[in-house]
Design a protein around this motif. Structure first.
Motif, mmCIF file in Angstrom:
data_model
loop_
_atom_site.group_PDB
_atom_site.id
_atom_site.type_symbol
_atom_site.label_atom_id
_atom_site.label_comp_id
_atom_site.label_asym_id
_atom_site.label_seq_id
_atom_site.Cartn_x
_atom_site.Cartn_y
_atom_site.Cartn_z
ATOM 1 N N UNK A 16 0.817 -1.203 0.000
ATOM 2 C CA UNK A 16 0.000 0.000 0.000
ATOM 3 C C UNK A 16 0.860 1.267 0.000
ATOM 4 N N UNK A 17 2.006 1.214 0.650
ATOM 5 C CA UNK A 17 2.853 2.402 0.741
ATOM 6 C C UNK A 17 3.818 2.528 -0.431
ATOM 7 N N UNK A 18 3.858 1.500 -1.284
ATOM 8 C CA UNK A 18 4.676 1.582 -2.500
ATOM 9 C C UNK A 18 3.843 2.242 -3.601
ATOM 10 N N UNK A 19 3.556 3.520 -3.434
ATOM 11 C CA UNK A 19 2.597 4.209 -4.304
ATOM 12 C C UNK A 19 2.991 4.263 -5.775
ATOM 13 N N UNK A 20 4.292 4.290 -6.149
ATOM 14 C CA UNK A 20 4.595 4.268 -7.578
ATOM 15 C C UNK A 20 4.095 3.000 -8.275
ATOM 16 N N UNK A 21 3.982 1.905 -7.527
ATOM 17 C CA UNK A 21 3.551 0.635 -8.120
ATOM 18 C C UNK A 21 2.112 0.255 -7.771
ATOM 19 N N UNK A 22 1.527 0.900 -6.763
ATOM 20 C CA UNK A 22 0.162 0.559 -6.342
ATOM 21 C C UNK A 22 -0.857 1.054 -7.350
ATOM 22 N N UNK A 23 -1.806 0.211 -7.694
ATOM 23 C CA UNK A 23 -2.936 0.614 -8.532
ATOM 24 C C UNK A 23 -4.174 0.881 -7.684
ATOM 25 N N UNK A 24 -4.564 -0.104 -6.887
ATOM 26 C CA UNK A 24 -5.706 0.068 -6.001
ATOM 27 C C UNK A 24 -5.695 -1.066 -4.982
ATOM 28 N N UNK A 25 -6.451 -0.874 -3.905
ATOM 29 C CA UNK A 25 -6.610 -1.918 -2.898
ATOM 30 C C UNK A 25 -8.001 -1.792 -2.294
ATOM 31 N N UNK A 26 -8.530 -2.901 -1.823
ATOM 32 C CA UNK A 26 -9.863 -2.906 -1.220
ATOM 33 C C UNK A 26 -9.828 -3.736 0.057
ATOM 34 N N UNK A 27 -10.383 -3.182 1.129
ATOM 35 C CA UNK A 27 -10.596 -3.912 2.379
ATOM 36 C C UNK A 27 -12.102 -4.086 2.550
ATOM 37 N N UNK A 28 -12.564 -5.302 2.763
ATOM 38 C CA UNK A 28 -14.004 -5.554 2.857
ATOM 39 C C UNK A 28 -14.251 -6.788 3.720
ATOM 40 N N UNK A 29 -15.518 -7.059 3.983
ATOM 41 C CA UNK A 29 -15.881 -8.186 4.834
ATOM 42 C C UNK A 29 -15.488 -7.911 6.281
ATOM 43 N N UNK A 30 -15.781 -8.855 7.145
ATOM 44 C CA UNK A 30 -15.421 -8.690 8.553
ATOM 45 C C UNK A 30 -15.049 -10.035 9.155
ATOM 46 N N UNK A 31 -14.192 -9.970 10.150
ATOM 47 C CA UNK A 31 -13.804 -11.179 10.857
ATOM 48 C C UNK A 31 -14.787 -11.445 11.985
ATOM 49 N N UNK A 32 -15.227 -12.663 12.088
ATOM 50 C CA UNK A 32 -16.219 -13.012 13.100
ATOM 51 C C UNK A 32 -15.625 -12.904 14.490
ATOM 52 N N UNK A 33 -16.474 -12.451 15.409
ATOM 53 C CA UNK A 33 -16.077 -12.375 16.804
ATOM 54 C C UNK A 33 -15.304 -11.133 17.166
ATOM 55 N N UNK A 34 -15.070 -10.243 16.202
ATOM 56 C CA UNK A 34 -14.331 -9.013 16.473
ATOM 57 C C UNK A 34 -15.208 -7.803 16.203
ATOM 58 N N UNK A 35 -14.803 -6.666 16.726
ATOM 59 C CA UNK A 35 -15.539 -5.425 16.509
ATOM 60 C C UNK A 35 -15.619 -5.125 15.022
ATOM 61 N N UNK A 36 -16.824 -4.882 14.471
ATOM 62 C CA UNK A 36 -16.934 -4.613 13.037
ATOM 63 C C UNK A 36 -16.106 -3.400 12.633
ATOM 64 N N UNK A 37 -15.560 -3.413 11.416
ATOM 65 C CA UNK A 37 -14.807 -2.258 10.938
ATOM 66 C C UNK A 37 -15.683 -1.011 10.888
ATOM 67 N N UNK A 38 -15.030 0.152 10.841
ATOM 68 C CA UNK A 38 -15.757 1.424 10.829
ATOM 69 C C UNK A 38 -16.591 1.586 9.564
ATOM 70 N N UNK A 39 -16.154 0.995 8.451
ATOM 71 C CA UNK A 39 -16.892 1.068 7.190
ATOM 72 C C UNK A 39 -17.015 -0.333 6.605
ATOM 73 N N UNK A 40 -18.061 -0.566 5.819
ATOM 74 C CA UNK A 40 -18.246 -1.883 5.214
ATOM 75 C C UNK A 40 -17.125 -2.198 4.219
ATOM 76 N N UNK A 41 -16.644 -1.165 3.552
ATOM 77 C CA UNK A 41 -15.669 -1.351 2.480
ATOM 78 C C UNK A 41 -14.825 -0.092 2.357
ATOM 79 N N UNK A 42 -13.529 -0.256 2.192
ATOM 80 C CA UNK A 42 -12.631 0.880 1.968
ATOM 81 C C UNK A 42 -11.778 0.585 0.751
#
Length: 396
Positions: A16-42
């Motif tokens: 993610x921090x190698x911005x010259x080579x990064x195109x895009x990234x997506x974080x989604x879904x949630x791990x069971x038993x843990x506090x849900x993420x602040x957003x459904x998808x980033x």
């Protein structure tokens, strides 16, 4: 490949921090038993603003979207905040590879890497876009597919890619896929094109069969497959409920893409009875539950437009629960932005074996509570009456 979570997240952070080579990234879904993420998808992507390069974080929860731009030199903290949240799936595209990370219930990370495919195109600094299906593939020309269809194809294959190794690594020298209710077969062609390449890398052959009740659709599919040069892609006339595309052999991958109303349920029921290892379904037109909700005067479903939208959610929630009861690990995800199609939910199900008794009992309790509260019986439950009864008996 399975690795420890700390190592996988450190690798993702570096990408993610190698911005010259990064195109895009997506974080989604949630791990069971843990506090849900602040957003459904980033979604994270590099952008160039007037004051220099930034990382752009676009967070989505339902219809609410927020965007945050962080200068590249200060992005480490923002990336750490993102990775500290309990997302279950991380997808990173760079100039050279596509990396998929799925976090298991045990807290391990299943990592899949694939080489990136490039397409020169417009965008900030003419950054090459990574494609799993070549946009110049003759398949698109043969099918007359425009930009929206190509984007749907690419988005669909990106959902298939991280799950395919579980099927491709199995025994035998042949992989079998079926698209039930294939229709115009855009996604049938795309799945076959990508899967056949992945299968060849493992020394396997792929046979894909598109099944549809319309003879003209099947004839068109056969002509297009021959013209596009796709050996192993076949089409057959038949119903979903009666489909036996491989005789006594079980399909490895079952697809049902925009099969209308209970046709999706027929495909899911067929997949369950086959014990298919991998199921991908993009539902459409949830009229069965919508009709059952018609007499319910609760404010949530009193108005037709709200009833239609809620029926979509309720139907897929019940389908998910039933599949879990019957031995599948299930995710319901957005496979393409709603700007391209409003029917953009996908049910991804991987055969995991029947859950233990207490787990089955808990899932059945959730299912019973939902159906009782809204006075509905989903079509999938009616189609799998015997299997559901057996699961209830096993949970006692």
């Amino acid at each position: 490949m399975t690795t420890d979570l700390t190592t996988a997240l450190a690798d993702v952070r570096t990408l993610l921090l190698d911005t010259p080579n990064l195109s895009r990234a997506v974080a989604a879904g949630r791990r069971k038993g843990l506090q849900p993420p602040a957003a459904e998808r980033v979604e994270v992507r590099p952008v160039r603003l007037k004051d220099g390069p930034h990382l752009q974080f676009t967070a989505r929860t339902g219809p609410v979207v927020s965007t945050r731009n962080v200068p590249v030199g200060e992005a480490g903290e923002a990336v750490d905040e993102l990775l500290a949240q309990a997302y279950g799936n991380l997808h990173v595209e760079t100039a050279t590879e596509v990396v998929q990370v799925r976090i298991t219930k045990k807290g391990d990370a299943q990592v899949h890497r694939a080489p990136a495919r490039h397409e020169a195109g417009p965008g900030a600094h003419d950054r090459a876009k990574q494609r799993l299906v070549d946009p110049d593939d003759p398949v698109f020309r043969v099918l007359g597919a425009g930009g929206d269809k190509r984007r749907q194809v690419e988005a669909f294959v990106r959902q298939l890619a991280p799950l395919a190794p579980a099927v491709l690594s199995g025994g035998g020298d042949r992989v079998r896929a079926v698209d039930l209710g294939c229709g115009n077969a855009y996604l049938t062609f795309a799945a076959h094109r990508w899967l056949s390449g992945a299968a060849r890398e493992r020394g396997k052959d792929l046979v894909t069969v598109g099944v549809d009740v319309r003879e003209d659709v099947v004839a068109t599919g056969r002509r297009a497959a021959a013209e596009a040069g796709l050996p192993g892609l076949e089409f057959a006339v038949g119903s979903i409920a009666g489909a036996e595309p491989f005789g006594d052999a079980r399909p490895d991958v079952v697809m049902a893409l925009h099969a209308c109303d209970t046709a999706t349920d027929e495909a899911l029921a067929r997949a369950v009875r086959w014990g298919a290892p991998l199921v991908l379904a993009a539902p459409c037109c949830h009229r069965d539950v919508q009709r059952q909700l018609h007499e319910n005067r609760a404010p949530l479903v009193r108005h037709a437009i709200l009833r239609e939208r809620f029926a979509d959610v309720l139907t897929d929630a019940l389908r998910s629960l039933l599949l879990q009861v019957l031995g599948y690990r299930v995710e319901v995800v957005e496979f393409i932005d709603s700007a391209h199609t409003p029917r953009n939910a996908m049910i991804r199900a991987v055969r995991a074996g029947a859950p233990r008794g207490s787990r089955t009992a808990g899932l059945l309790a959730e299912y019973d509570e939902l159906t009782r509260a809204w006075g509905v019986e989903p079509a999938l439950a009616r189609m799998l009456t015997a299997e559901l009864a057996q699961a209830r008996q096993a949970a006692l």
